[in-house]
Scaffold this motif. Structure first.
Motif, PDB file in Angstrom:
ATOM      1  N   GLY A 105     -33.602   6.768  -2.919  1.00 13.78           N
ATOM      2  CA  GLY A 105     -32.200   6.665  -2.508  1.00 13.78           C
ATOM      3  C   GLY A 105     -32.026   5.994  -1.152  1.00 13.78           C
ATOM      4  O   GLY A 105     -31.297   4.997  -1.036  1.00 13.78           O
ATOM      5  N   PRO A 106     -32.684   6.504  -0.090  1.00 13.82           N
ATOM      6  CA  PRO A 106     -32.539   5.856   1.215  1.00 13.82           C
ATOM      7  C   PRO A 106     -33.054   4.416   1.233  1.00 13.82           C
ATOM      8  O   PRO A 106     -32.492   3.563   1.929  1.00 13.82           O
ATOM      9  CB  PRO A 106     -33.342   6.755   2.155  1.00 13.82           C
ATOM     10  N   GLU A 107     -34.098   4.129   0.447  1.00 10.62           N
ATOM     11  CA  GLU A 107     -34.582   2.748   0.375  1.00 10.62           C
ATOM     12  C   GLU A 107     -33.522   1.847  -0.238  1.00 10.62           C
ATOM     13  O   GLU A 107     -33.298   0.708   0.202  1.00 10.62           O
ATOM     14  CB  GLU A 107     -35.865   2.689  -0.449  1.00 10.62           C
ATOM     15  N   ASP A 119     -40.009  13.625   4.380  1.00 16.40           N
ATOM     16  CA  ASP A 119     -40.672  14.823   4.910  1.00 16.40           C
ATOM     17  C   ASP A 119     -39.679  15.965   5.096  1.00 16.40           C
ATOM     18  O   ASP A 119     -39.923  17.100   4.679  1.00 16.40           O
ATOM     19  CB  ASP A 119     -41.340  14.506   6.256  1.00 16.40           C
ATOM     20  N   GLU A 120     -38.563  15.664   5.745  1.00 12.25           N
ATOM     21  CA  GLU A 120     -37.572  16.697   6.056  1.00 12.25           C
ATOM     22  C   GLU A 120     -36.921  17.253   4.780  1.00 12.25           C
ATOM     23  O   GLU A 120     -36.709  18.465   4.672  1.00 12.25           O
ATOM     24  CB  GLU A 120     -36.502  16.123   6.984  1.00 12.25           C
ATOM     25  N   SER A 121     -36.623  16.373   3.829  1.00 11.62           N
ATOM     26  CA  SER A 121     -35.942  16.804   2.608  1.00 11.62           C
ATOM     27  C   SER A 121     -36.848  17.668   1.732  1.00 11.62           C
ATOM     28  O   SER A 121     -36.419  18.682   1.184  1.00 11.62           O
ATOM     29  CB  SER A 121     -35.447  15.585   1.815  1.00 11.62           C
ATOM     30  N   LEU A 122     -38.108  17.274   1.607  1.00 10.31           N
ATOM     31  CA  LEU A 122     -39.052  18.077   0.823  1.00 10.31           C
ATOM     32  C   LEU A 122     -39.278  19.436   1.470  1.00 10.31           C
ATOM     33  O   LEU A 122     -39.375  20.458   0.778  1.00 10.31           O
ATOM     34  CB  LEU A 122     -40.383  17.333   0.670  1.00 10.31           C
ATOM     35  N   ALA A 145     -32.021  13.205   1.115  1.00 18.40           N
ATOM     36  CA  ALA A 145     -32.641  12.134   1.893  1.00 18.40           C
ATOM     37  C   ALA A 145     -31.655  11.023   2.223  1.00 18.40           C
ATOM     38  O   ALA A 145     -31.890  10.219   3.125  1.00 18.40           O
ATOM     39  CB  ALA A 145     -33.839  11.568   1.139  1.00 18.40           C
ATOM     40  N   MET A 146     -30.538  10.983   1.510  1.00 17.38           N
ATOM     41  CA  MET A 146     -29.505   9.991   1.794  1.00 17.38           C
ATOM     42  C   MET A 146     -28.525  10.478   2.854  1.00 17.38           C
ATOM     43  O   MET A 146     -27.565   9.796   3.187  1.00 17.38           O
ATOM     44  CB  MET A 146     -28.773   9.630   0.508  1.00 17.38           C
TER      45      MET A 146
END
Length: 293
Positions: A113-115, A129-132, A163-164
């Protein structure tokens, strides 16, 4: 105005023939007015066909109003140029996680998504990392999604939306295809995201036990908002909920039956602990000296 607002919202599903003549109009949302505060946890209930999923798709710009307006962070979903920004602010999680998971490895899926919205590579991996970590799936980052349980897949789907960096997550019956343990995993994750991350949560569900921790419960029927209040307030009205073809949590049903049988306990009991606390004085009165706290 809150983070999400609908004003006099109408949406019609229109069926046309081969010549584009209108054959049938099905009104799914009928002049809906609702305002969702930022940072709140709101559960939306309703029987099948009540309009709740159609409303969710309005928020994300998948559908646009037939009449009226939906705003997300002060932007109207009817503005074509605003839809991209709206979808970054309001992420959707659907019933079947397999429909949202596209990566061969968990971390790749979360980073997609962010990519796709042009986030720099270094920032993407920081968000992954943060989302997981937020959904408790760090240990599975190198696993294939095909090896995960239904609850774990749904948590990966939630991480992908997180992550978005949305301000709001809309979950359209995210536990409908999960077993009881998977449902508990996902609901616990949603609650923690709301409390710890401050993310606005809209949870659409037909499992009543999932909504007792929400800040607010909205009940829809035939495209209209028919009840709106805190869980205790809504579930105090058992007979009215049944008129809208909805169940209540099992413990609430039991407490309601006891009240109808003449046992003096409060309305709107939502948990076993509340029920036991309400019944203790009754037992002490009927069996003095025999109850040990």
């Amino acid at each position: 105005m809150g983070i999400i607002k609908a004003s006099r919202l109408v949406f019609d599903y229109i069926k046309r023939d081969e010549d584009e003549n209108i054959q049938e109009v099905d009104r799914a949302i009928d002049h809906l007015d609702v305002d969702i505060e930022k940072g709140s946890f709101v559960a939306i209930l309703g029987h099948n066909g009540s309009g709740k999923s159609t409303f969710a798709k309005q928020i994300n710009g998948i559908l646009t109003p037939t009449e009226g307006t939906v705003w997300v962070s002060d932007r109207s979903t009817a503005e074509e140029e605003a839809v991209w920004e709206i979808r970054k602010k309001a992420g959707m999680v659907f019933q079947n996680p397999d429909n949202q998971i596209i990566g061969n490895v968990v971390e790749e899926d979360v980073g997609f998504g962010p990519e796709n919205i042009g986030v720099p590579t270094e920032e993407i991996w920081r968000r992954v990392d943060e989302s997981l970590k937020a959904v408790g799936m760090t240990a599975y980052r190198y696993k294939s999604p095909n090896k995960l349980s239904g609850g774990q897949k749904q948590r990966v789907a939630i991480a992908g939306v997180m992550a978005m960096r949305p301000e709001c997550i809309i979950l359209d019956e995210p536990t409908a295809m999960l077993d009881p343990n998977g449902r508990k995993e996902v609901i616990r994750t949603i609650g923690e995201l709301n409390r710890k991350e401050g993310i606005t949560v809209l949870l659409i569900t037909h499992y009543m036990e999932e909504v007792i921790w929400a800040d607010r419960v909205i009940v829809m029927d035939d495209g209209k908002l028919v009840m709106d209040g805190a869980p205790k307030e809504i579930f105090s009205q058992v007979d009215q909920l049944k008129q809208y073809r909805l169940d209540v949590p099992q413990v609430t049903e039991l407490a309601h039956g006891l009240r109808q049988a003449g046992v003096e306990i409060p309305k709107g009991i939502l948990s076993r602990k509340e029920l036991l606390q309400a019944l203790l004085p009754v037992f002490e009165e009927r069996f003095p000296g025999q109850i040990t706290r």
